[in-house]
Design a protein around this motif. Structure first.
Motif, PDB file in Angstrom:
ATOM      1  N   GLN A 182       0.812  -1.206   0.000  1.00 54.78           N
ATOM      2  CA  GLN A 182       0.000   0.000   0.000  1.00 54.78           C
ATOM      3  C   GLN A 182       0.856   1.270   0.000  1.00 54.78           C
ATOM      4  O   GLN A 182       0.584   2.218  -0.732  1.00 54.78           O
ATOM      5  CB  GLN A 182      -0.935   0.008   1.209  1.00 54.78           C
ATOM      6  N   ASP A 183       1.897   1.292   0.813  1.00 55.75           N
ATOM      7  CA  ASP A 183       2.756   2.478   0.912  1.00 55.75           C
ATOM      8  C   ASP A 183       3.848   2.521  -0.150  1.00 55.75           C
ATOM      9  O   ASP A 183       4.368   3.589  -0.476  1.00 55.75           O
ATOM     10  CB  ASP A 183       3.401   2.550   2.294  1.00 55.75           C
ATOM     11  N   TYR A 184       4.242   1.361  -0.652  1.00 53.28           N
ATOM     12  CA  TYR A 184       5.311   1.260  -1.652  1.00 53.28           C
ATOM     13  C   TYR A 184       4.807   0.416  -2.833  1.00 53.28           C
ATOM     14  O   TYR A 184       5.189  -0.747  -2.984  1.00 53.28           O
ATOM     15  CB  TYR A 184       6.553   0.585  -1.060  1.00 53.28           C
ATOM     16  N   PRO A 185       3.953   0.958  -3.685  1.00 58.29           N
ATOM     17  CA  PRO A 185       3.375   0.146  -4.767  1.00 58.29           C
ATOM     18  C   PRO A 185       4.415  -0.412  -5.735  1.00 58.29           C
ATOM     19  O   PRO A 185       4.180  -1.425  -6.382  1.00 58.29           O
ATOM     20  CB  PRO A 185       2.416   1.108  -5.479  1.00 58.29           C
ATOM     21  N   GLN A 186       5.581   0.189  -5.812  1.00 61.51           N
ATOM     22  CA  GLN A 186       6.611  -0.304  -6.716  1.00 61.51           C
ATOM     23  C   GLN A 186       7.146  -1.676  -6.309  1.00 61.51           C
ATOM     24  O   GLN A 186       7.695  -2.393  -7.142  1.00 61.51           O
ATOM     25  CB  GLN A 186       7.767   0.703  -6.842  1.00 61.51           C
ATOM     26  N   VAL A 187       6.967  -2.079  -5.041  1.00 61.26           N
ATOM     27  CA  VAL A 187       7.477  -3.383  -4.611  1.00 61.26           C
ATOM     28  C   VAL A 187       6.744  -4.530  -5.295  1.00 61.26           C
ATOM     29  O   VAL A 187       7.282  -5.635  -5.388  1.00 61.26           O
ATOM     30  CB  VAL A 187       7.432  -3.564  -3.072  1.00 61.26           C
ATOM     31  N   LEU A 188       5.557  -4.277  -5.800  1.00 64.22           N
ATOM     32  CA  LEU A 188       4.807  -5.330  -6.485  1.00 64.22           C
ATOM     33  C   LEU A 188       5.500  -5.769  -7.773  1.00 64.22           C
ATOM     34  O   LEU A 188       5.325  -6.894  -8.215  1.00 64.22           O
ATOM     35  CB  LEU A 188       3.386  -4.855  -6.794  1.00 64.22           C
ATOM     36  N   GLN A 189       6.288  -4.897  -8.357  1.00 64.49           N
ATOM     37  CA  GLN A 189       6.959  -5.195  -9.624  1.00 64.49           C
ATOM     38  C   GLN A 189       8.374  -5.745  -9.444  1.00 64.49           C
ATOM     39  O   GLN A 189       8.952  -6.255 -10.399  1.00 64.49           O
ATOM     40  CB  GLN A 189       7.033  -3.921 -10.479  1.00 64.49           C
ATOM     41  N   LEU A 190       8.913  -5.633  -8.247  1.00 64.31           N
ATOM     42  CA  LEU A 190      10.307  -6.026  -8.031  1.00 64.31           C
ATOM     43  C   LEU A 190      10.444  -7.511  -7.727  1.00 64.31           C
ATOM     44  O   LEU A 190       9.586  -8.093  -7.062  1.00 64.31           O
ATOM     45  CB  LEU A 190      10.892  -5.240  -6.855  1.00 64.31           C
ATOM     46  N   PRO A 191      11.536  -8.128  -8.178  1.00 64.62           N
ATOM     47  CA  PRO A 191      11.816  -9.498  -7.732  1.00 64.62           C
ATOM     48  C   PRO A 191      12.137  -9.471  -6.235  1.00 64.62           C
ATOM     49  O   PRO A 191      12.617  -8.461  -5.704  1.00 64.62           O
ATOM     50  CB  PRO A 191      13.030  -9.920  -8.548  1.00 64.62           C
ATOM     51  N   PHE A 192      11.880 -10.572  -5.562  1.00 67.03           N
ATOM     52  CA  PHE A 192      12.033 -10.604  -4.106  1.00 67.03           C
ATOM     53  C   PHE A 192      13.437 -10.201  -3.659  1.00 67.03           C
ATOM     54  O   PHE A 192      13.599  -9.486  -2.671  1.00 67.03           O
ATOM     55  CB  PHE A 192      11.685 -11.991  -3.558  1.00 67.03           C
ATOM     56  N   ALA A 193      14.441 -10.655  -4.361  1.00 64.54           N
ATOM     57  CA  ALA A 193      15.820 -10.347  -3.954  1.00 64.54           C
ATOM     58  C   ALA A 193      16.081  -8.844  -3.924  1.00 64.54           C
ATOM     59  O   ALA A 193      16.914  -8.371  -3.146  1.00 64.54           O
ATOM     60  CB  ALA A 193      16.807 -11.042  -4.879  1.00 64.54           C
ATOM     61  N   ARG A 194      15.375  -8.067  -4.730  1.00 64.04           N
ATOM     62  CA  ARG A 194      15.557  -6.614  -4.740  1.00 64.04           C
ATOM     63  C   ARG A 194      14.866  -5.930  -3.565  1.00 64.04           C
ATOM     64  O   ARG A 194      15.137  -4.770  -3.270  1.00 64.04           O
ATOM     65  CB  ARG A 194      15.014  -6.018  -6.042  1.00 64.04           C
ATOM     66  N   LEU A 195      13.957  -6.629  -2.884  1.00 67.35           N
ATOM     67  CA  LEU A 195      13.287  -6.057  -1.711  1.00 67.35           C
ATOM     68  C   LEU A 195      14.196  -6.072  -0.489  1.00 67.35           C
ATOM     69  O   LEU A 195      14.033  -5.268   0.419  1.00 67.35           O
ATOM     70  CB  LEU A 195      12.012  -6.841  -1.381  1.00 67.35           C
ATOM     71  N   ARG A 196      15.127  -6.989  -0.487  1.00 62.44           N
ATOM     72  CA  ARG A 196      16.022  -7.157   0.654  1.00 62.44           C
ATOM     73  C   ARG A 196      17.067  -6.042   0.722  1.00 62.44           C
ATOM     74  O   ARG A 196      17.290  -5.333  -0.235  1.00 62.44           O
ATOM     75  CB  ARG A 196      16.780  -8.477   0.524  1.00 62.44           C
ATOM     76  N   GLY A 197      17.707  -5.922   1.876  1.00 65.66           N
ATOM     77  CA  GLY A 197      18.850  -5.041   2.010  1.00 65.66           C
ATOM     78  C   GLY A 197      18.543  -3.570   2.190  1.00 65.66           C
ATOM     79  O   GLY A 197      19.448  -2.751   2.135  1.00 65.66           O
ATOM     80  N   GLN A 198      17.288  -3.228   2.381  1.00 62.46           N
ATOM     81  CA  GLN A 198      16.942  -1.831   2.627  1.00 62.46           C
ATOM     82  C   GLN A 198      15.882  -1.737   3.719  1.00 62.46           C
ATOM     83  O   GLN A 198      15.252  -2.727   4.060  1.00 62.46           O
ATOM     84  CB  GLN A 198      16.480  -1.142   1.350  1.00 62.46           C
TER      85      GLN A 198
END
Length: 90
Positions: A29-45
């Protein structure tokens, strides 16, 4: 939402989202761009939900299937811990 009430009552210092489903449930809801990212790109931040830092890491079942990812998961947990102690992760 039950989770919101639980967070208000427990007042955690950090939330660790383990796996894609939990990460997207908290962040979409707060970060709609995460729906398009591969899971590995969600990590580390660090993300924020309800004013709390959120760290995304692998689900434990993924680590059982792919032990090589344990080092990455350890980094994520160090990142989460650093949010509670204001220390840089190693």
């Amino acid at each position: 939402m039950y989770l919101r009430r639980e967070v208000v009552l427990t007042r955690p210092r950090v939330i660790v989202a383990m796996g894609r489903f939990s990460a997207l449930s908290l962040l979409a809801q707060d970060y709609p761009q995460v729906l398009q990212l591969p899971f590995a790109r969600l990590r580390g931040q660090i993300y924020h939900w309800m004013g709390l830092p959120v760290v995304v890491t692998y689900h434990p079942s993924k680590l059982l299937r792919t032990p090589a990812e344990k080092a990455n998961a350890w980094f994520d947990l160090c990142l989460a811990r650093a949010q509670t102690t204001n220390v840089q992760p190693t």
